[in-house]
Design an enzyme around this catalytic site. Sequence first.
Site, PDB file in Angstrom:
ATOM      1  N   LYS A  58      15.275  21.059 -31.915  1.00  0.00           N
ATOM      2  CA  LYS A  58      15.102  20.792 -30.478  1.00  0.00           C
ATOM      3  C   LYS A  58      13.836  19.978 -30.223  1.00  0.00           C
ATOM      4  O   LYS A  58      13.781  19.167 -29.301  1.00  0.00           O
ATOM      5  CB  LYS A  58      15.072  22.094 -29.677  1.00  0.00           C
ATOM      6  CG  LYS A  58      16.398  22.445 -29.040  1.00  0.00           C
ATOM      7  CD  LYS A  58      17.412  23.062 -29.945  1.00  0.00           C
ATOM      8  CE  LYS A  58      18.366  22.165 -30.620  1.00  0.00           C
ATOM      9  NZ  LYS A  58      19.263  22.826 -31.560  1.00  0.00           N
ATOM     10  N   GLY A 192      30.678  15.752 -41.659  1.00  0.00           N
ATOM     11  CA  GLY A 192      30.910  16.911 -40.790  1.00  0.00           C
ATOM     12  C   GLY A 192      30.470  16.630 -39.367  1.00  0.00           C
ATOM     13  O   GLY A 192      29.270  16.488 -39.100  1.00  0.00           O
ATOM     14  N   GLU A 215      34.409  13.066 -40.585  1.00  0.00           N
ATOM     15  CA  GLU A 215      34.886  14.425 -40.299  1.00  0.00           C
ATOM     16  C   GLU A 215      36.285  14.629 -40.885  1.00  0.00           C
ATOM     17  O   GLU A 215      37.161  13.787 -40.718  1.00  0.00           O
ATOM     18  CB  GLU A 215      34.883  14.636 -38.776  1.00  0.00           C
ATOM     19  CG  GLU A 215      35.635  15.841 -38.265  1.00  0.00           C
ATOM     20  CD  GLU A 215      35.145  17.193 -38.797  1.00  0.00           C
ATOM     21  OE1 GLU A 215      33.935  17.454 -38.765  1.00  0.00           O
ATOM     22  OE2 GLU A 215      36.010  17.974 -39.262  1.00  0.00           O
ATOM     23  N   HIS A 456      19.893  22.679  -3.090  1.00  0.00           N
ATOM     24  CA  HIS A 456      20.233  21.261  -2.999  1.00  0.00           C
ATOM     25  C   HIS A 456      18.961  20.426  -2.963  1.00  0.00           C
ATOM     26  O   HIS A 456      18.029  20.784  -2.240  1.00  0.00           O
ATOM     27  CB  HIS A 456      21.037  20.991  -1.722  1.00  0.00           C
ATOM     28  CG  HIS A 456      21.282  19.525  -1.505  1.00  0.00           C
ATOM     29  ND1 HIS A 456      22.256  18.840  -2.194  1.00  0.00           N
ATOM     30  CD2 HIS A 456      20.662  18.610  -0.714  1.00  0.00           C
ATOM     31  CE1 HIS A 456      22.243  17.566  -1.822  1.00  0.00           C
ATOM     32  NE2 HIS A 456      21.277  17.392  -0.921  1.00  0.00           N
TER      33      HIS A 456
HETATM   34  P1  NAI Z   1      30.128  23.433 -38.090  1.00  0.00           P
HETATM   35  O1  NAI Z   1      31.080  24.468 -38.531  1.00  0.00           O
HETATM   36  O2  NAI Z   1      29.692  23.351 -36.679  1.00  0.00           O
HETATM   37  O3  NAI Z   1      30.730  21.990 -38.441  1.00  0.00           O
HETATM   38  C1  NAI Z   1      31.087  21.598 -39.745  1.00  0.00           C
HETATM   39  C2  NAI Z   1      32.060  20.455 -39.640  1.00  0.00           C
HETATM   40  O4  NAI Z   1      32.242  19.912 -40.935  1.00  0.00           O
HETATM   41  C3  NAI Z   1      33.433  20.893 -39.140  1.00  0.00           C
HETATM   42  O5  NAI Z   1      33.836  20.042 -38.093  1.00  0.00           O
HETATM   43  C4  NAI Z   1      34.309  20.756 -40.371  1.00  0.00           C
HETATM   44  O6  NAI Z   1      35.650  20.418 -40.070  1.00  0.00           O
HETATM   45  C5  NAI Z   1      33.610  19.630 -41.118  1.00  0.00           C
HETATM   46  N1  NAI Z   1      33.881  19.617 -42.550  1.00  0.00           N
HETATM   47  C6  NAI Z   1      33.967  20.679 -43.389  1.00  0.00           C
HETATM   48  N2  NAI Z   1      34.218  20.251 -44.651  1.00  0.00           N
HETATM   49  C7  NAI Z   1      34.267  18.896 -44.608  1.00  0.00           C
HETATM   50  C8  NAI Z   1      34.473  17.888 -45.571  1.00  0.00           C
HETATM   51  N3  NAI Z   1      34.702  18.189 -46.855  1.00  0.00           N
HETATM   52  N4  NAI Z   1      34.468  16.590 -45.183  1.00  0.00           N
HETATM   53  C9  NAI Z   1      34.244  16.274 -43.876  1.00  0.00           C
HETATM   54  N5  NAI Z   1      34.054  17.189 -42.920  1.00  0.00           N
HETATM   55  C10 NAI Z   1      34.043  18.491 -43.268  1.00  0.00           C
HETATM   56  O7  NAI Z   1      28.901  23.564 -39.102  1.00  0.00           O
HETATM   57  P2  NAI Z   1      27.451  22.938 -39.059  1.00  0.00           P
HETATM   58  O8  NAI Z   1      27.376  21.793 -38.135  1.00  0.00           O
HETATM   59  O9  NAI Z   1      27.086  22.721 -40.487  1.00  0.00           O
HETATM   60  O10 NAI Z   1      26.603  24.111 -38.443  1.00  0.00           O
HETATM   61  C11 NAI Z   1      26.544  25.347 -39.145  1.00  0.00           C
HETATM   62  C12 NAI Z   1      26.397  26.521 -38.221  1.00  0.00           C
HETATM   63  O11 NAI Z   1      25.143  26.523 -37.603  1.00  0.00           O
HETATM   64  C13 NAI Z   1      27.461  26.528 -37.155  1.00  0.00           C
HETATM   65  O12 NAI Z   1      28.199  27.700 -37.285  1.00  0.00           O
HETATM   66  C14 NAI Z   1      26.716  26.509 -35.874  1.00  0.00           C
HETATM   67  O13 NAI Z   1      27.236  27.466 -34.976  1.00  0.00           O
HETATM   68  C15 NAI Z   1      25.273  26.844 -36.245  1.00  0.00           C
HETATM   69  N6  NAI Z   1      24.396  25.998 -35.465  1.00  0.00           N
HETATM   70  C16 NAI Z   1      24.337  26.192 -34.114  1.00  0.00           C
HETATM   71  C17 NAI Z   1      23.578  25.371 -33.331  1.00  0.00           C
HETATM   72  C18 NAI Z   1      23.617  25.554 -31.872  1.00  0.00           C
HETATM   73  O14 NAI Z   1      23.980  26.594 -31.404  1.00  0.00           O
HETATM   74  N7  NAI Z   1      23.271  24.567 -31.096  1.00  0.00           N
HETATM   75  C19 NAI Z   1      22.757  24.309 -33.902  1.00  0.00           C
HETATM   76  C20 NAI Z   1      22.938  24.165 -35.307  1.00  0.00           C
HETATM   77  C21 NAI Z   1      23.719  25.000 -36.037  1.00  0.00           C
END
Ligand code: NAI
Length: 477
Positions: A58, A192, A215, A456
Site C-alpha cells: 500500500k 497470474g 493469466e 454531500h
Molecule cells: P490469487 O489467487 O488472487 O491469484 C492468482 C492468479 O493466478 C489466479 O487468477 C490464477 O488463475 C492464476 N494462476 C494460477 N496458476 C497460474 C499459471 N500457471 N499460469 C497463469 N496464471 C495462473 O493469488 P495472489 O494474487 O498470488 O494472492 C495470494 C493471496 O494473497 C490471495 O488469496 C489474496 O487474497 C491475498 N492477498 C490479498 C490482498 C488484498 O486483500 N488486497 C493483497 C494481496 C494478497
Amino acid sequence: MAERYDVIVIGAGPAGYIAAVRAAQLGFKVACVEKWKNPKGELALGGTCLNVGCIPSKALLASSEQYENATSHLDAHGISVEGVKVDVAKMIARKDGIVTKMTKGIEFLFRKNKITWLKGHGKLAGATDGGFYRVEVSGESEADVNEAKNVIIATGSKARHLPDVEVDNVLVCDNEGALAFDEVPKRLGVIGAGVIGLELGSVWRRLGAQVTVLEAMPTFLAACDEAVSKECWKVFTKQGLKIEMGVKIGEVKRSKKGVSVAYTDADGKTHELGVDRLIVSVGRMPNTDGLGLDSVGLSLDARGFIEVDGQCRTRLPGVYAIGDVVRGPMLAHKGEDEGVMVAELIAGQKAHIDYNCIPWVIYTSPEIAWVGKTEQQLKAEGRKYKSGQFPFAVNGRALGTGESDGFVKVLADSDTDEILGVHIVSSAASDLIAEAVVAMEFKASSEDIGRICHAHPSLSEAMREAALAVEKRALNM
Ligand code: NAI
C-alpha cells in the site's frame, strides 16, 4: 521446568498477534512465537502482512499514484509540472520506514499487554498428562520447551511457485522481491492476474514499466461480480496494463538480458515474452511445515490447510488454527477476526464470525471492494434478487477529484429487500465498503440505506443512490 502459559500463539501475523492481544486483554498469560527476520537480519513481528504484504504494497501503491498524478493527471487541474523523476531507492526506503514503524508498533503492543515474545520457530511437541500442550521453540540458542493449556496456530501462508521456475527475488520474484526492485523495469511480466498480480503490476506500470500479465483462467477476475470484472477490464487495459487470458505458461528462461517466458495463448498460438523482470503471483499455500502436527495427531484437509470447524477449533480440545493456515479467504482482516473469536471462545464467550460479511478489497486504482454475494452466485443459488447500480461518473465529488471511474452495485432480496451483496469500483472502495458491511451485519434492507442521510458532496452518496436504484428511484440518475 518448562514455562507455563494459558495461551501460546504460534505466528505473529495479523491473525496471531491480534489473537495474542485479545487473549491478554481477557486476562490470560500469553506467549507468541515468531521467527520472521527482516532484510537487516533482525527479528520482526507482523508476518507477511506487515513485512512483505499489505502494508508495504500500500505504501508503494500510494507513491506510484502520486507519480502518475504528477505525470498524467495534474494537467487536467491546470497544474503543470516539469522534470518529474522517480527516486526508486527513496520510495523503497519510505516503504521500509513504514514497515519498521508498524512492526515496532506490535512490539509495543506486546509490552503493553504483557505478552511474551518467544523468538524462534514454534513446534508442537506432544502433550503432558496434565492437559498441557508442549511447544518447542528453536531460535538462535538451544530449543526451549514451553507449555500451554491452549495453542493457537497462526502460521500464515507462503507464495506458491510454479514447478521449474526458480524464484530468486531478483529477476524472478514473488511478492517479496516485487516490493524491493532497485529500479523501474522497462518491461515487466506478471504470471497470474489475481490480487497481487494486479496490485503490483499497477504499481510498476504507473512508474513507467510496460506490464504484461499472463493469466491461466479464461475469465478476468472470476471471483468478482461480472459487472465489476467487466468495468475493471475496461479501465485497467485503458490504463495500459496488457492482460492475456487463457494462457498456458511454458518454459521460463533467464539470460543476461532478463527473462523470457514461453506461453501458448487461448487460440493455441505460441509466444515468447521477453521481460526485464518477472513476478510470479499464482496464489499462496498454507505454512504447515515443521509444526509437529503429527506429535499431537492433527491432520490437514485435502488442500493442505489445517482442518478446523466453523469456529477455528481443530479436533484437539484447546488447539485452534486461524488465518491463512485454515480454509477461507487469505485476507488479513479475516485472520484478525478469527484471532479475536478464538481468544473469546477460550474465555468461554459465545464468539462467532459471519463469513458472508467479510469484505474483499483489491487495491488497484480504482479499488475494487465487495461483500456478500455476486449476481452470478445468486443466480446459481436460484435466489430471487433485485439490483441497483449507480455510477461515479455522475457523482459530484468523484468528478471534483477526477476519479469518476466505477460504480456501486447493490443486490437485495426480491421479497424481503435484505441486502445480499454490495460491489464497488471506486478510488475509495476500501473505505466505502464498510457501510455495506455494517448494513449486512445488521441485516439491513436496501430501503434502510436509501433512507439514511449521506453527506454531500461525498462518494458515499453513490451507495445511497445505488440502494435507491434497487427500487428504480435513484434521485440523480
Ligand atoms: P490469487 O489467487 O488472487 O491469484 C492468482 C492468479 O493466478 C489466479 O487468477 C490464477 O488463475 C492464476 N494462476 C494460477 N496458476 C497460474 C499459471 N500457471 N499460469 C497463469 N496464471 C495462473 O493469488 P495472489 O494474487 O498470488 O494472492 C495470494 C493471496 O494473497 C490471495 O488469496 C489474496 O487474497 C491475498 N492477498 C490479498 C490482498 C488484498 O486483500 N488486497 C493483497 C494481496 C494478497
